[in-house]
Design a protein around this motif. Structure first.
Motif, PDB file in Angstrom:
ATOM      1  N   ARG A   1     -79.208 -12.627  -9.123  1.00 53.51           N
ATOM      2  CA  ARG A   1     -78.491 -12.343  -7.874  1.00 53.51           C
ATOM      3  C   ARG A   1     -77.484 -11.218  -8.093  1.00 53.51           C
TER       4      ARG A   1
ATOM      5  N   LEU B   1     -77.574  -7.591  -6.153  1.00 53.03           N
ATOM      6  CA  LEU B   1     -76.455  -7.158  -5.313  1.00 53.03           C
ATOM      7  C   LEU B   1     -75.833  -5.869  -5.834  1.00 53.03           C
TER       8      LEU B   1
ATOM      9  N   HIS C   1     -81.211 -15.697   1.047  1.00 49.16           N
ATOM     10  CA  HIS C   1     -79.757 -15.578   1.190  1.00 49.16           C
ATOM     11  C   HIS C   1     -79.242 -14.289   0.555  1.00 49.16           C
ATOM     12  N   VAL C   2     -79.830 -13.887  -0.574  1.00 46.05           N
ATOM     13  CA  VAL C   2     -79.414 -12.633  -1.200  1.00 46.05           C
ATOM     14  C   VAL C   2     -79.801 -11.455  -0.317  1.00 46.05           C
TER      15      VAL C   2
ATOM     16  N   ARG D   1     -79.993 -11.464   2.893  1.00 51.37           N
ATOM     17  CA  ARG D   1     -79.044 -11.441   4.006  1.00 51.37           C
ATOM     18  C   ARG D   1     -77.712 -10.842   3.579  1.00 51.37           C
ATOM     19  N   GLU D   2     -77.289 -11.136   2.346  1.00 46.75           N
ATOM     20  CA  GLU D   2     -76.047 -10.534   1.834  1.00 46.75           C
ATOM     21  C   GLU D   2     -76.178  -9.018   1.747  1.00 46.75           C
ATOM     22  N   ILE D   3     -77.304  -8.563   1.236  1.00 42.33           N
ATOM     23  CA  ILE D   3     -77.519  -7.121   1.106  1.00 42.33           C
ATOM     24  C   ILE D   3     -77.554  -6.453   2.472  1.00 42.33           C
TER      25      ILE D   3
ATOM     26  N   ALA E   1     -76.255  -7.548   5.253  1.00 37.85           N
ATOM     27  CA  ALA E   1     -74.937  -7.635   5.885  1.00 37.85           C
ATOM     28  C   ALA E   1     -74.011  -6.526   5.401  1.00 37.85           C
ATOM     29  N   ALA E   2     -74.258  -6.060   4.180  1.00 38.33           N
ATOM     30  CA  ALA E   2     -73.444  -4.975   3.613  1.00 38.33           C
ATOM     31  C   ALA E   2     -74.014  -3.599   3.943  1.00 38.33           C
TER      32      ALA E   2
END
Length: 297
Positions: A25, A29, A57-58, A60-62, A64-65
């Motif tokens: 992860r 990221l 989920h990872v 979505r984090e990427i 979102a950024a």
């Protein structure tokens, strides 16, 4: 070593196995934060109420950024997964520039009690899974004349580690695989290196020395991996231990050449070899040729 700064991977496409948790992860990221588009692979052992797993989920984090990523949930030891991962990168973004193989399991068992099933499962994920994905990526990279591969191993593969014999054996195999791939890929512009991280993760948290656990963050290893993925890096065939913002280069070392015919003391001969000139080699044939030349002038 080239330092991969912000934007250093802009426009590049990177595949990360085991990218849903822990070290993987962190690698995914960090690469995304430096501009890479990322294929995040992690099998779905646990999903949330919406059916999303760690890789989702990872991603979505990427996103979102402001980054780009896609999830894959395949088991790396399945040959179909390797082909699909590479195809996903090519179909979605038209290229594959980097690979990080972080998918692994441990399954601790003391050596004399290791079951055949345990040994096979660990080797299948850690060795076969690593090799299948790396080989599939290498084929594309060699054709393109460019690629950066980072295989994630462990110091257990260098030194051994009690109670995790299967894991240690698998990581030793990954180190040898990485050094071999580095020699084979060099002329085609494909650089391969091996990273041996110390980090507090789901796999290591129980055995981590509590004095250091808080400092051993997975995020502290990620900049090294991104630097090895950076297009400006020509580092190749290195085995690098990393933790807490520091690195230590590791190598396979042979001692001095000492003659032994069975009539002299073996312990004394070993001591003399250890005290002699230390040798390192890029690959096994070079080691053989040097050893033979010293014995047979």
């Amino acid at each position: 070593m080239t330092a991969a700064g912000p934007g250093g991977l802009a426009g590049r496409v990177v595949l990360v196995t085991g990218g849903g948790k822990g070290l993987g992860r962190a690698f995914a990221l960090d690469a995304a934060a430096r501009g890479a588009r990322v294929v995040v692979n992690n099998r779905n052992r646990v999903v949330d109420d919406a059916g999303r797993g760690p890789a989702d989920h990872v991603v979505r984090e990427i996103e979102a950024a402001g980054g780009e990523a896609v999830a894959d949930h395949g088991a790396v030891e399945d040959p179909a997964t390797a082909d699909r991962l590479v195809a996903t990168a090519l179909e979605r973004w038209g290229r594959l520039d980097g690979l990080v193989t972080s998918a692994a399991i441990s399954r601790p068992q003391i050596f004399h009690r290791t079951s055949p099933e345990n040994l096979q499962e660990v080797l299948a994920v850690n060795v076969v899974g690593t090799a299948l994905v790396a080989a599939a990526a290498s084929r594309v990279m060699r054709g393109a004349g460019y690629g950066r591969i980072v295989l994630v191993a462990s110091t257990a593969g260098l030194h051994g580690e009690p109670t995790v014999s299967a894991y240690a054996a698998s990581k030793g195999a990954v180190i040898a695989l990485g050094r071999t791939a580095a020699v084979e890929g060099a002329r085609r512009g494909v650089r391969t290196n091996v990273v041996l991280p110390y980090a507090t993760t789901q796999m290591t948290s129980e055995g981590m020395d509590p004095r250091y656990a808080g400092l051993m963050r997975a995020e502290a290893v990620a900049p090294l991996v991104s630097a090895l993925l950076d297009p400006g890096s020509e580092i190749n065939g290195q085995v690098i231990v990393a933790a807490a913002g520091g690195i230590r280069v590791a190598d396979s070392v042979e001692g001095g050449t000492v003659r032994f015919d069975g009539t002299t003391d073996l312990a004394a001969a070993i001591a003399a070899s250890r005290g002699g000139k230390q040798h390192t080699y890029p690959e096994a044939q070079a080691a053989f040729q040097d050893f033979a030349a010293e014995l047979i002038p």
